[in-house]
Design a protein around this motif. Structure first.
Motif, short mmCIF file in Angstrom:
data_model
loop_
_atom_site.label_atom_id
_atom_site.label_comp_id
_atom_site.label_asym_id
_atom_site.label_seq_id
_atom_site.Cartn_x
_atom_site.Cartn_y
_atom_site.Cartn_z
N ILE A 162 1.32 -1.42 -0.02
CA ILE A 162 -0.22 -0.23 -0.09
C ILE A 162 1.20 1.50 -0.13
N VAL A 163 0.59 1.94 -0.80
CA VAL A 163 1.49 3.93 -1.16
C VAL A 163 0.27 5.30 -1.24
N ILE A 164 0.12 5.10 -0.27
CA ILE A 164 -0.39 6.63 -0.33
C ILE A 164 0.34 7.75 -0.10
N GLY A 165 0.55 9.07 -0.76
CA GLY A 165 0.83 9.91 -1.26
C GLY A 165 0.33 11.28 -0.48
N GLU A 166 1.38 12.74 -0.42
CA GLU A 166 1.42 13.12 0.71
C GLU A 166 0.46 14.17 0.53
N THR A 167 -0.21 14.20 -0.73
CA THR A 167 -1.43 15.29 -0.29
C THR A 167 -3.17 14.86 -0.34
N ALA A 168 -2.72 12.46 -0.25
CA ALA A 168 -3.83 12.03 -0.22
C ALA A 168 -4.70 12.48 1.11
N VAL A 169 -6.55 12.17 0.62
CA VAL A 169 -7.31 12.13 1.53
C VAL A 169 -8.04 10.80 1.83
N VAL A 170 -8.56 10.50 2.56
CA VAL A 170 -8.99 8.74 3.23
C VAL A 170 -10.24 9.09 3.74
N GLY A 171 -11.44 8.81 3.23
CA GLY A 171 -12.56 9.75 4.68
C GLY A 171 -12.14 8.30 5.06
N ASP A 172 -13.16 8.10 6.17
CA ASP A 172 -14.06 6.50 6.91
C ASP A 172 -14.62 5.58 6.37
N ASP A 173 -14.36 4.30 7.30
CA ASP A 173 -14.85 3.47 6.74
C ASP A 173 -15.02 3.02 5.66
N HIS A 201 -2.90 14.74 -5.24
CA HIS A 201 -3.23 12.94 -5.42
C HIS A 201 -4.72 13.21 -4.83
N PRO A 202 -5.44 11.76 -4.72
CA PRO A 202 -6.59 11.33 -4.82
C PRO A 202 -7.21 11.18 -3.40
N LYS A 203 -8.24 11.98 -3.46
CA LYS A 203 -9.42 12.05 -2.50
C LYS A 203 -10.21 10.68 -2.16
N ILE A 204 -10.07 10.20 -1.71
CA ILE A 204 -11.37 8.91 -0.83
C ILE A 204 -12.57 9.18 -0.27
N GLY A 205 -13.56 9.40 -1.04
CA GLY A 205 -14.71 9.15 0.18
C GLY A 205 -14.77 8.62 1.87
N ASN A 206 -16.10 8.73 2.03
CA ASN A 206 -16.63 7.70 3.10
C ASN A 206 -16.89 6.42 1.84
N GLY A 207 -16.77 4.91 2.83
CA GLY A 207 -16.56 3.78 3.04
C GLY A 207 -16.59 2.90 1.18
N VAL A 208 -15.45 3.33 1.40
CA VAL A 208 -15.14 3.32 -0.58
C VAL A 208 -14.07 1.73 -0.11
N LEU A 209 -14.55 1.27 -1.23
CA LEU A 209 -13.78 -0.27 -1.58
C LEU A 209 -12.49 -0.61 -2.44
N LEU A 210 -11.71 -0.52 -1.87
CA LEU A 210 -10.04 -0.74 -3.09
C LEU A 210 -9.42 -2.00 -2.71
N ASN A 240 -5.35 14.47 -8.32
CA ASN A 240 -5.76 14.45 -7.62
C ASN A 240 -6.89 14.72 -8.29
N ILE A 241 -7.71 13.43 -7.67
CA ILE A 241 -8.78 13.06 -8.12
C ILE A 241 -10.07 12.66 -6.85
N THR A 242 -11.13 12.77 -6.87
CA THR A 242 -12.54 11.99 -6.26
C THR A 242 -12.68 10.90 -6.56
N VAL A 243 -12.74 9.71 -5.56
CA VAL A 243 -14.00 9.09 -5.36
C VAL A 243 -14.58 8.99 -4.29
N GLY A 244 -15.93 8.96 -5.47
CA GLY A 244 -17.04 9.51 -4.45
C GLY A 244 -17.19 7.57 -3.32
N ASP A 245 -18.23 8.70 -2.39
CA ASP A 245 -18.65 8.04 -0.99
C ASP A 245 -19.12 6.45 -1.62
N GLU A 246 -18.75 5.69 -0.46
CA GLU A 246 -19.74 3.98 -0.92
C GLU A 246 -19.32 3.86 -2.85
N ALA A 247 -18.05 4.20 -3.38
CA ALA A 247 -17.71 4.15 -4.60
C ALA A 247 -16.81 2.21 -4.09
#
Length: 278
Positions: free
Chosen positions: A171-182, A202-211, A220-227
């Protein structure tokens, strides 16, 4: 995490990831496996609370000749005293493992032995150091986590609570990444940039996302909630909330993706793929 945040009290008691449950598991294991009794006493049973046990565990793992375990423990204790939300998040993460990982037999196993869980908790301390302006020490923590667990999270990355890093390796997570809850992510996930650009990249990962395993989300893109991002996908454009994407480059597979994919850990895909790239 706010310094004023308070631990979630429901996690302190008898819930599966709480302190009492962890102690009970350690006591039972010490009786069943006497050779581990001394270790369990030092790591958990002689500690007064979850925070104390957590700092001992982080210190046991990260301590080395450059920064001895006692020094790591002192830094951790300073961090959790200043920001109790670190401990609250660690408990929520433990609950997430127990809820989502069928391989977990109880709280003791992930607390002591699951490197995804341990890497995440060490990052929380490193992130506190980063916010305090202690960047060199934060990078030392990051380096040790990368060496030990093969999990590389920049200390500036902002991670939510109730996270599950399954296996953890790669797992690699960059400096400006944001990961939501759950959020749940499997091994070899990358939340990275697309080149040598500076700033918010870096990406912005919403709440409840499965990767899924090996998923790459870049830029710098968004993955929406529960995607849901399918294993092996390369995502270069935003993903709508509650949608599934798959492929290289990633394409929309279905919307909605299904209820709470990060909690159900459902990696299945729809049979029909939309004929356009996101």
């Amino acid at each position: 995490m706010s310094a004023a945040a308070k631990p979630d009290l429901k996690l302190v008691g008898t819930s599966p990831g709480g302190w009492e449950a962890l102690r009970a598991a350690a006591e039972a294991t010490a009786r069943a496996e006497p050779r581990l009794a001394s270790h369990l006493d030092a790591a958990i049973l002689s500690r007064k609370d979850f925070a104390g046990a957590l700092c001992v565990q982080i210190a046991r793992k990260l301590g080395d000749t450059d920064l001895p375990a006692m020094s790591v423990r002192e830094v951790c204790e300073e961090a959790v005293a200043a920001d109790p939300a670190i401990v609250s998040a660690a408990m929520a993460d433990l609950e997430a493992v127990l809820e989502r990982d069928p391989a977990s037999k109880g709280p003791l196993q992930p607390f002591l032995y699951f490197k995804g869980y341990q890497a995440l908790q060490a990052h929380r301390v490193a992130h506190w150091l980063w916010r305090e302006g202690r960047e060199v020490l934060a990078f030392h923590f990051q380096s040790r986590v990368s060496e030990l667990f093969q999990v590389d999270i920049h200390p500036a990355a902002r991670l939510g609570r109730g996270l599950f890093f399954d296996h953890g390796t790669g797992i690699v997570i960059g400096e400006t990444a944001v990961v939501g809850d759950d959020v749940s992510m499997l091994h070899a996930v990358t939340l990275g940039g697309t080149g040598a650009e500076r700033g918010d990249r870096h990406p912005k990962i919403g709440n409840g996302v499965l990767l899924g395993a090996g998923a790459k989300v870049l830029g710098n893109i968004t993955v929406g909630d529960e995607a849901k991002v399918a294993s092996g996908s390369v995502v270069l454009k935003p993903v709508p909330a509650r949608c599934t994407v798959a492929g290289v480059p990633a394409r929309l597979v279905n919307c909605p993706a299904g209820e709470a994919p990060a909690r159900t850990m459902d990696h299945t895909l729809a049979e029909v793929v939309y004929d356009f790239v996101i």
